[in-house]
Scaffold this motif. Structure first.
Motif, PDB file in Angstrom:
ATOM      1  N   ALA A 545       0.821  -1.201   0.000  1.00 58.56           N
ATOM      2  CA  ALA A 545       0.000   0.000   0.000  1.00 58.56           C
ATOM      3  C   ALA A 545       0.863   1.261   0.000  1.00 58.56           C
ATOM      4  O   ALA A 545       2.015   1.256   0.438  1.00 58.56           O
ATOM      5  N   GLY A 593      -9.485   1.051   0.283  1.00 57.10           N
ATOM      6  CA  GLY A 593      -8.515   1.802   1.070  1.00 57.10           C
ATOM      7  C   GLY A 593      -8.999   2.046   2.485  1.00 57.10           C
ATOM      8  O   GLY A 593     -10.093   1.636   2.877  1.00 57.10           O
ATOM      9  N   THR A 610      -4.870   5.459   3.019  1.00 55.52           N
ATOM     10  CA  THR A 610      -4.020   4.349   2.586  1.00 55.52           C
ATOM     11  C   THR A 610      -4.725   3.611   1.456  1.00 55.52           C
ATOM     12  O   THR A 610      -5.892   3.226   1.581  1.00 55.52           O
ATOM     13  N   LEU A 611      -4.010   3.408   0.342  1.00 56.09           N
ATOM     14  CA  LEU A 611      -4.593   2.763  -0.834  1.00 56.09           C
ATOM     15  C   LEU A 611      -3.722   1.593  -1.276  1.00 56.09           C
ATOM     16  O   LEU A 611      -2.488   1.703  -1.278  1.00 56.09           O
TER      17      LEU A 611
END
Length: 614
Positions: A545, A593, A610-611
């Motif tokens: 991520a 995410g 956060t992805l």
């Protein structure tokens, strides 16, 4: 036929050797030693005086080792007292002989069962001179008797303690024996029913069927059926009856009737059926599609909503993997994770295909099915979210227009500056100014700047199909900063941007993410009405991520407001709609995410996005 007259000489007189043999004790000794039965002569003091070969062979001793040994040495210790009375009577001349079965000890310590015969031997004057002992090995017989006794005990125990009724019937159907369970279940004692026909116990309607089974049992065929019997107190009981032939070699010499009370079992089955029907009614009343899968991924139940949403019936899916059929793929990580680990899982971005081939978006949740702490299957609940997605898209478009309107002033100012420059340079050129090339370069740069800003606004405002593609998060953040930079300058706000270079691509819908980050950065700007600095940090969170940290130094958010953040139409702004954070959060959630907001009043707010990377 054998001739037992013996050998004679021609003169008719016995030979001398034969005469000597017959006239001595050798014949006795020879017959004694060759006897098949174990024999011994015992002195009156109980010591072995003479033993034959059979006795030595029986006990495993040499003759020399036995002579002079007390006969009780051969007896099993625990049995010495058993026949002590007989020995006493022999020595007191109250008994001339006795016979008893007892245990003996072999030289190797093993036990031998033998039939012991003891006789008192007298001389010509009737004076006792010794004892004649004979021992017949009956170990094999005793083993057989023991097995027979154990078998009998097992049979009696099985019959006596069996919770089911067991009757012994003769060939006419009369009751010969009955176990205690008969009285416990039917109320009749063995004495009350012995010799009677079994018919008096059976409710008449069931007699024809049971008679047929009885006749089959007489032919050696086992059969069973359910029937009702009459209790001694008059009420009826449902029982399961089995007729088992009792065989004597190849002939039937009786019939066992085994009857189990199934009244309670049938009641439980009725309760289970009722619960099943109620559960099915509940399942069918739910608007969401629900189906169950066993540990082998076969369908075990399928509600009406699932049939209505997909067009597939329970019969279509029975025993098949419905997930593979509905998704037309072999995926399903959430499903397999639930089966393996027993966790509850969900997926908000799946596509199901109907029986007619049409597709629709679904959101589903998986739940484990437990039995004795073992996972035996999974329940999958799904809903058609096409209408919800349409509503969310409408909200996003509304929020987009709001965002475009809010940044229009800043964009107008940003466009006005290069337009002013272009206007001035054009006038210079009209007046024949020198250094035209330098002016042209400046004018092209300003035109490119205007084109970039207008393009970003059009991309943001224009409705587009949702299409997930690998994109650079660095480029997305940079585009957002370009749009908001002028408004930030007007608000006396500086951006401190730190980005790690060459970050992995993310699988995303670029336009949606831009909208999301515009909302978040504008919120940070509005939290600092007197200006300040906004930190934007983009970096690799882990191997799976990337993360964006947005930090302002504004007024902060109270815990009460923070708890309600993201609720539709909840806002603390005078002209706010409350849809910005909700829309941003939903976009990030749709991208699998994480969206986290932390804040302290008077210190500022930190937003973490956060992805997952591709």
């Amino acid at each position: 036929m054998a001739n037992f007259k013996g050998n004679h000489s021609g003169s008719g007189k016995p030979r001398t050797s034969e005469s000597k043999l017959l006239s001595s004790h050798e014949l006795f000794h020879h017959s004694f030693d060759c006897a098949d039965m174990a024999m011994s002569i015992v002195n009156l003091d109980g010591k072995l005086h003479m033993v034959n070969s059979s006795l030595c062979q029986l006990f495993g001793y040499a003759k020399e080792a036995l002579i002079g040994v007390n006969v009780q040495t051969l007896f099993y210790t625990d049995d010495v007292e058993v026949d002590a009375q007989y020995w006493e009577q022999i020595f007191l001349k109250e008994r001339q002989s006795f016979q008893v079965e007892k245990r003996f000890i072999h030289q190797d310590g093993s036990v031998i069962w033998g039939s012991l015969s003891v006789s008192l031997v007298h001389d010509d004057e009737a004076t006792p001179i010794c004892l004649m002992i004979q021992i017949q090995d009956i170990s094999e017989r005793k083993r057989y008797e023991r097995k027979l006794e154990m078998s009998k005990c097992c049979y009696e125990s099985l019959v006596t303690y069996n919770p089911d009724m067991i009757f012994m019937l003769d060939e006419l159907g009369n009751l010969v024996e009955a176990n205690p369970a008969v009285e416990a279940i039917s109320g009749y004692s063995e004495e009350e029913i012995k010799g009677k026909s079994i018919h008096f116990l059976i409710v008449p309607a069931y007699l024809p069927q049971l008679k047929e089974l009885f006749e089959q049992a007489k032919q050696g065929v086992t059969g069973s059926s359910e029937a009702q019997i009459l209790h001694k107190h008059g009420h009826k009981m449902m029982i399961e009856i089995k007729f088992v032939p009792r065989m004597d070699q190849e002939h039937v010499n009786g019939i066992y009737l085994i009857a189990k009370d199934v009244t309670k079992r049938n009641q439980n089955e009725a309760i289970i059926d009722e619960l099943h029907n109620k559960n099915q009614l509940i399942l069918d009343a739910v608007s969401d599609g629900i189906f169950g899968i066993d540990e082998h991924l076969g369908t075990i139940f399928w509600n009406q909503a699932a049939e209505r949403l997909t067009g597939y019936t329970y019969e279509d899916m029975l025993g098949k993997n419905p997930y593979h059929i509905l998704t037309q793929s072999s995926g399903g990580e959430a499903l397999y994770r639930t089966i393996r680990e027993g966790v509850y899982d969900c997926d908000a971005n799946e596509i199901f295909y109907k029986k007619n081939g049409d597709s629709f978006p679904v959101e589903y949740m998986t739940s484990p099915i437990y039995d004795d702490n073992q996972i035996i299957g999974v329940v999958l609940t799904f809903k058609n979210i096409a209408e919800r997605q349409h509503t969310e898209e409408m909200l996003r478009r509304s929020e987009k227009l709001s965002v475009v309107g809010q940044i229009a002033a800043g964009v107008a100012h940003e466009i006005r500056n290069p337009l002013t420059s272009l206007k001035g340079f054009t006038q210079f050129l009209q007046q024949g100014a020198a250094n035209k090339k330098e002016y042209y370069e400046i004018m092209m740069a300003e035109l490119n700047r205007i084109e970039l800003i207008i393009t970003e606004m059009l991309v943001l405002a224009k409705p587009q199909l949702v299409r997930y593609q690998p994109k650079s998060l660095e480029s997305i953040i940079q585009s957002v900063i370009t749009l908001l930079e002028t408004q930030a300058i007007m608000s006396n706000i500086q951006f401190d941007v730190v980005m790690e270079h060459q970050l992995p691509l993310i699988h995303c819908e670029e336009n949606q993410l831009k909208q999301s980050f515009i909302n978040l950065i504008k919120n940070a700007m509005e939290a600092m009405p007197d200006g300040g600095q906004i930190d934007i940090h983009l970096f690799l969170a882990d191997e799976k991520a990337v993360r964006v940290i947005l930090k302002d130094r504004g007024i902060g958010i109270t815990e009460e407001v923070l708890a309600r953040l993201g609720e539709p139409f909840y806002t603390t702004k005078e002209k706010g709609t409350g849809l910005g954070i909700m829309t941003s959060s939903k976009i990030i959630e749709d991208h699998h995410g994480q969206f986290v907001v932390k804040s302290k009043v008077g210190e500022g707010t930190v937003v973490s996005v956060t992805l997952p990377i591709t």
